[in-house]
Design a protein around this motif. Sequence first.
Motif, PDB file in Angstrom:
ATOM      1  N   LEU A  40      32.799 -14.383  43.952  1.00 62.10           N
ATOM      2  CA  LEU A  40      33.394 -13.209  44.591  1.00 62.10           C
ATOM      3  C   LEU A  40      34.914 -13.328  44.702  1.00 62.10           C
ATOM      4  N   VAL A  41      35.475 -14.368  44.106  1.00 67.07           N
ATOM      5  CA  VAL A  41      36.922 -14.546  44.038  1.00 67.07           C
ATOM      6  C   VAL A  41      37.322 -14.349  42.572  1.00 67.07           C
ATOM      7  N   LYS A  42      38.152 -13.338  42.308  1.00 62.57           N
ATOM      8  CA  LYS A  42      38.517 -12.969  40.940  1.00 62.57           C
ATOM      9  C   LYS A  42      40.018 -13.169  40.740  1.00 62.57           C
ATOM     10  N   PRO A  43      40.402 -14.305  40.154  1.00 63.20           N
ATOM     11  CA  PRO A  43      41.829 -14.616  40.062  1.00 63.20           C
ATOM     12  C   PRO A  43      42.471 -14.045  38.808  1.00 63.20           C
ATOM     13  N   GLY A  44      43.766 -13.756  38.915  1.00 64.14           N
ATOM     14  CA  GLY A  44      44.536 -13.284  37.780  1.00 64.14           C
ATOM     15  C   GLY A  44      44.638 -11.775  37.739  1.00 64.14           C
ATOM     16  N   VAL A  45      45.660 -11.297  37.035  1.00 61.88           N
ATOM     17  CA  VAL A  45      45.910  -9.860  36.954  1.00 61.88           C
ATOM     18  C   VAL A  45      44.719  -9.132  36.313  1.00 61.88           C
ATOM     19  N   GLY A  46      44.193  -9.692  35.230  1.00 66.24           N
ATOM     20  CA  GLY A  46      43.094  -9.037  34.532  1.00 66.24           C
ATOM     21  C   GLY A  46      41.855  -8.927  35.379  1.00 66.24           C
ATOM     22  N   GLU A  47      41.452 -10.041  36.021  1.00 63.50           N
ATOM     23  CA  GLU A  47      40.235 -10.025  36.830  1.00 63.50           C
ATOM     24  C   GLU A  47      40.411  -9.146  38.067  1.00 63.50           C
ATOM     25  N   THR A  48      41.585  -9.174  38.668  1.00 60.58           N
ATOM     26  CA  THR A  48      41.835  -8.323  39.837  1.00 60.58           C
ATOM     27  C   THR A  48      41.721  -6.849  39.458  1.00 60.58           C
ATOM     28  N   THR A  49      42.264  -6.505  38.314  1.00 56.32           N
ATOM     29  CA  THR A  49      42.177  -5.120  37.848  1.00 56.32           C
ATOM     30  C   THR A  49      40.724  -4.714  37.667  1.00 56.32           C
ATOM     31  N   ARG A  50      39.915  -5.590  37.093  1.00 55.67           N
ATOM     32  CA  ARG A  50      38.506  -5.256  36.878  1.00 55.67           C
ATOM     33  C   ARG A  50      37.758  -5.111  38.201  1.00 55.67           C
ATOM     34  N   VAL A  51      38.126  -5.898  39.211  1.00 53.24           N
ATOM     35  CA  VAL A  51      37.515  -5.738  40.534  1.00 53.24           C
ATOM     36  C   VAL A  51      37.787  -4.339  41.071  1.00 53.24           C
ATOM     37  N   LEU A  52      39.050  -3.902  40.934  1.00 49.05           N
ATOM     38  CA  LEU A  52      39.412  -2.585  41.454  1.00 49.05           C
ATOM     39  C   LEU A  52      38.760  -1.447  40.673  1.00 49.05           C
ATOM     40  N   LEU A  53      38.473  -1.673  39.392  1.00 51.91           N
ATOM     41  CA  LEU A  53      37.883  -0.621  38.566  1.00 51.91           C
ATOM     42  C   LEU A  53      36.359  -0.585  38.669  1.00 51.91           C
ATOM     43  N   ARG A  54      35.716  -1.747  38.904  1.00 50.67           N
ATOM     44  CA  ARG A  54      34.263  -1.810  38.760  1.00 50.67           C
ATOM     45  C   ARG A  54      33.508  -2.203  40.023  1.00 50.67           C
ATOM     46  N   ARG A  55      34.153  -2.958  40.901  1.00 50.22           N
ATOM     47  CA  ARG A  55      33.442  -3.503  42.051  1.00 50.22           C
ATOM     48  C   ARG A  55      33.939  -2.848  43.335  1.00 50.22           C
ATOM     49  N   VAL A  56      33.495  -3.377  44.471  1.00 45.70           N
ATOM     50  CA  VAL A  56      33.977  -2.888  45.760  1.00 45.70           C
ATOM     51  C   VAL A  56      34.820  -4.002  46.375  1.00 45.70           C
ATOM     52  N   PRO A  57      36.140  -3.935  46.196  1.00 45.36           N
ATOM     53  CA  PRO A  57      37.001  -5.034  46.642  1.00 45.36           C
ATOM     54  C   PRO A  57      37.211  -5.035  48.149  1.00 45.36           C
ATOM     55  N   TRP A  58      37.505  -6.220  48.674  1.00 46.08           N
ATOM     56  CA  TRP A  58      37.775  -6.379  50.106  1.00 46.08           C
ATOM     57  C   TRP A  58      39.282  -6.367  50.336  1.00 46.08           C
ATOM     58  N   LYS A  59      40.006  -7.234  49.604  1.00 41.01           N
ATOM     59  CA  LYS A  59      41.460  -7.254  49.702  1.00 41.01           C
ATOM     60  C   LYS A  59      42.026  -7.886  48.436  1.00 41.01           C
ATOM     61  N   ILE A  60      43.331  -7.667  48.247  1.00 40.46           N
ATOM     62  CA  ILE A  60      44.037  -8.226  47.101  1.00 40.46           C
ATOM     63  C   ILE A  60      45.094  -9.186  47.623  1.00 40.46           C
ATOM     64  N   LEU A  61      45.111 -10.400  47.064  1.00 46.81           N
ATOM     65  CA  LEU A  61      46.169 -11.355  47.367  1.00 46.81           C
ATOM     66  C   LEU A  61      47.197 -11.278  46.251  1.00 46.81           C
ATOM     67  N   ALA A  62      48.454 -11.092  46.609  1.00 46.84           N
ATOM     68  CA  ALA A  62      49.535 -10.984  45.624  1.00 46.84           C
ATOM     69  C   ALA A  62      50.570 -12.059  45.894  1.00 46.84           C
ATOM     70  N   ARG A  63      50.997 -12.730  44.832  1.00 46.11           N
ATOM     71  CA  ARG A  63      52.018 -13.753  44.993  1.00 46.11           C
ATOM     72  C   ARG A  63      53.322 -13.100  45.446  1.00 46.11           C
ATOM     73  N   ALA A  64      53.941 -13.662  46.409  1.00 44.93           N
ATOM     74  CA  ALA A  64      55.177 -13.094  46.954  1.00 44.93           C
ATOM     75  C   ALA A  64      56.215 -12.961  45.850  1.00 44.93           C
ATOM     76  N   GLY A  65      56.813 -11.782  45.769  1.00 38.89           N
ATOM     77  CA  GLY A  65      57.847 -11.535  44.778  1.00 38.89           C
ATOM     78  C   GLY A  65      57.341 -11.036  43.448  1.00 38.89           C
ATOM     79  N   ALA A  66      56.015 -10.882  43.281  1.00 44.51           N
ATOM     80  CA  ALA A  66      55.471 -10.360  42.019  1.00 44.51           C
ATOM     81  C   ALA A  66      56.016  -8.958  41.790  1.00 44.51           C
TER      82      ALA A  66
END
Length: 837
Positions: free
Chosen positions: A761-787
Motif C-alpha cells: 500500500l506504499v507506492k514510491p516514485g512519480v510513476g507509481e504515485t500517479t497510478r495511485v491517483l488514477l486507479r486507486r483510492v489514495p490516503w495521502k501523498i508524500l512529496a520531497r521538499a522542494g520538488a
Amino acid sequence: MSNAVNNGVWSGTWVAERLGVELVGDDTLTGMLGLALRRNPKRAHLLVSHVLGKHVPQSPSVVHGHGLALGQRVRALLGAEAAGAVVLGYAETATGLGHSVADGLGGAPYLHSTRRPVAGVATAGGFEESHSHATSHLLLPEDPALLVGDGPLVLVDDEFSTGNTVLNTVRDLHARYPRRRYVVVALVDMRSAADAGRLEDFAREIGARVDLVAAASGTVRLPEGVLEKGQELVAAHEASAEGLADSSPGARGTARPAPTGPHPDDNRSHPVRVDLGWPRGLPDGGRHGFTQTHRERLDAALPAMGARLAEAIPEGASRVLVLGFEELMYAPLRLARELERLVPAEVRYSTTTRSPVLAVDDPGYAIRSRIIFPAHDDPADGPGERYAYNVAGAGFDAVVAVVDSVADTAALHAPDGLLATLGAHTPHVVLAVVPSYVPAPLYVPDLPEESPMLPEPLRGPAFSSYPPEEVGWLLQDLSDVTLEAPTEEREEAIQSGGAHYAESLPVEYQPSEQYQRLFHAALETSAARLAQAVGVVTETVIAERSPRPVLVSLARAGTPVGVLMRRWARYRHGLDLPHYAVSIVRGRGIDANALRWLAAHHDPRDVVFVDGWTGKGAITRELAVAIEEFEAAGGAAGFDPEIAVLADPGSCVRTYGTREDFLIPSACLNSTVSGLISRTVLRADLVGPDDFHGAKFYRELAGADVSVAFLDAVAARFDEVADAVAGAVKELLAADRTPTWEGWAAVERISEEYGIHDVNLVKPGVGETTRVLLRRVPWKILARAGAGADLDHVRLLAEQRGVPVEEVGELPYTCVGLIHPQYTRGATGADGRAVSV
C-alpha cells in the motif's frame, strides 16, 4: 485476363507487332507465354508466364500442377538417385515453382535463394542474375549441411534463357560443395542456338553431369536495336499513363482506371484480418530450407487454415484472388489451392513483385493493368515501388493478401499502401499474415509434442493504436467484456481479500483540459531527458545483454519504453528488434504461456524484459520468482529475469537509463498513452490454462489518444542527445551498478512510520504515485521538499481528488503515494472530505 488467349488473340501480339520480336517454339509455348515490356537497361522485353502465378492470376491448381509435373519428370529421370536430391529455387519468381517441383520429386529438401539478408544466418553461397533488375542472390540455409552431399542438385527457374544464372550458381556451389550431377528445371527453355551448347561445355569443364528438363521450348528472335526501341516505347506509354484521371490509391500507372466514387461495400480502410493459425515453428517458405517434416506439418494444417480463409470470403463472391508477396509464393499458393476446394467462387492466384513492367490495356498484351504501392517489408531491400499486375479491372469480388510478418508494417496499412490500393479495385480485402521464420542455429526449443498451440501476437490497428511493427501483444482481446468497476468498490474488494486487483479494471480516467495541458507541457520539458534515458538503457542492453535483443515489455507501463528502445536501436544501429508485450501480475507472476510462445520463437537468452521504472522493486522480485517457477515446471531455460528500465530510483536493477526519480509523462495517463490498451486482466472464468492473459482495446478513446505523439516527441530528440548518451554509457559500463534496494528499505520505513504495515500500500516514485491517483483510492501523498514541475500533475490530481500532499525533508523518491489500509466504502480523505473519483 488470366487466360493465355484473350478472345483468340495471343498476349504477345502487341509487342511483336511494334518491335518485331518473334517467339518461335513448339505448340505449347504461346499457350504458356505472352510478351510485355519493362523498364530495364539490360533487356527490354519480358516473357510473361501464364502458369507461374506471378504476373498473371491463374488457377492455383494449374500453377501447382505444372511444378508437380516437372518434379515428377525429374524423379523419373533420376531414378534411384532421386532419394538423395536437393532442390534449389530462384528468387523471386521461381520460389513457389521450385517448391512445387520439390513436392513432385517426392518431398525433396528445398531451399530458395533470397534477396533479403537475415541477421545471424551465415551465407552458404551467392550469385548474380545478370539480366535482372535486382541481381544479388543469397543462400541462407538454416542447416549448412543441406547443400553438402553427393546427391543431385536440382536448380529450378521459371525460364532458362542464356543460362548465365544457372552457370553462376553451379560454379559457386560446385567450388564449395562439389557433386556429380545437376538437373536444371524450367517452365520454358528459351536458349538461342548460340547458347544451346554452353551447358554441355560447362558440364565437361567441372566434370559433372548436367541435365535439362523443361515444360516447353523455343527461342526469342530480337531485331537489331530492339532494346533502344523498347525503352522509347515504354517511356512514351508511361508518360501517357501518368495522365490518367484517377485519384484512387495506387491508381498511378494502372492501364485501367479504377472506379471513381465510393463503392457501396468500400472497405479500403478496414481490411479483414484472418488469423491463419499457422503452425508454430513451421517455416513460411524455403528461404532457410524446407524439409519433408515441414511439408507434412503444412499438409496437416492446410484444411483448417483454408477454412478460416473461406469464412472471410463474402457470400456470393464469384471471383477471388489470393495475392502472395514477392518471395512468399508457396504458402499463398497452397492456401489458394485449399480455398479453391472450399468455396464456389473462381479462385485465382498471383503475387506482388518488385519488377517494373509497362501495363497496356490491350488483349494482345500480357500485362493489362498494374497497381503501384510502396515497399512494405521491413527492412525492405531498398526503398521504392512494388507492383501487382492484372489485378485492377479483373473483376475480383475479394482479394486475399498473404504476407509474411516482416511485411506486416505500417507501410502495408498506410493510405497509399498495398491494402488501400487493393481496396480501390475490389470491395473486399482480406489480410492473412504468415509468421516470418528466422532460424536460431544456437537454440532448439525443447517443447513437448502435447504443448498447446498458442496464437500469434495481437497487433495494431486491430489491437492497439501502435503500428503493427512497433509491438506484438501476447495477450487475448477482452474488448467485448465488461470489466470496469467503480474505484471505491475495487479498493474495498482488493483490501478485503475478496478479489485480486487483476480481476477487474478501473474506469478509465478521462483527463480534464487542464490536466491534458500539464501532460503536453511535461512532455515538452522532459522529452530530451527521456530520449537520453532511452538511449542509455538501449545501448547498455546491446552492450551487455545481447547484440540483437528481443524486447519484451511488461504491459502496459513498459510498452511505450519498449517501443522507444526499438526505435533507438533502429536509429543508432539499423537494427529492427522484435518487441512483444506480456502480462505480469503481482502475486500471480508472469504469463507462463507468453514465455512458452517466446521460447518457441526466440532464444530465451536474447530476451530482455523492459519496464518503465522501478518503485520498491516488487515487480523485479515477482519476475525473478516467476522465471524460477517456470523453469522448475519444465519451461525453457535461459530467460534472464533482470528488468531493463528507464528509471531506477529504487536501485533495484543493473540495467537502467537513470536512477533519478523524474516524471515520465507516459505515467500521467492510462490507455491513451499506451496504445489504447487497458491494464492486463487475469480472471479464471476468462483466462484458461492455455490462454494468454487478457486486456481491452479502447477504440472509443481514439480521439484522445496521444500514444504515437508521445513516442514521436521523444524520438525527435534522439539526434540532440546522441553525444550525451555515448558519454553516459561509457561511464555507466565502468561503474558499480549493484542494486542496493534502498527503495525497498525506504518503503518499509514509511510503512511503519505511517502505521500502514503493508508495503503493497506504499507506492514510491512519480510513476507509481500517479497510478495511485488514477486507479486507486489514495490516503495521502508524500512529496520531497522542494520538488518542482515534476509534481505539477500530481498536485493537480491530488487537488481534484481531495487528497492531501505532505512535504517531507528526507525522501529518496520525488514523491510517494499512500493507500490507507482501513479503506471502507464511503471513506474520507485525511482532511475529512469524501473521496471522489
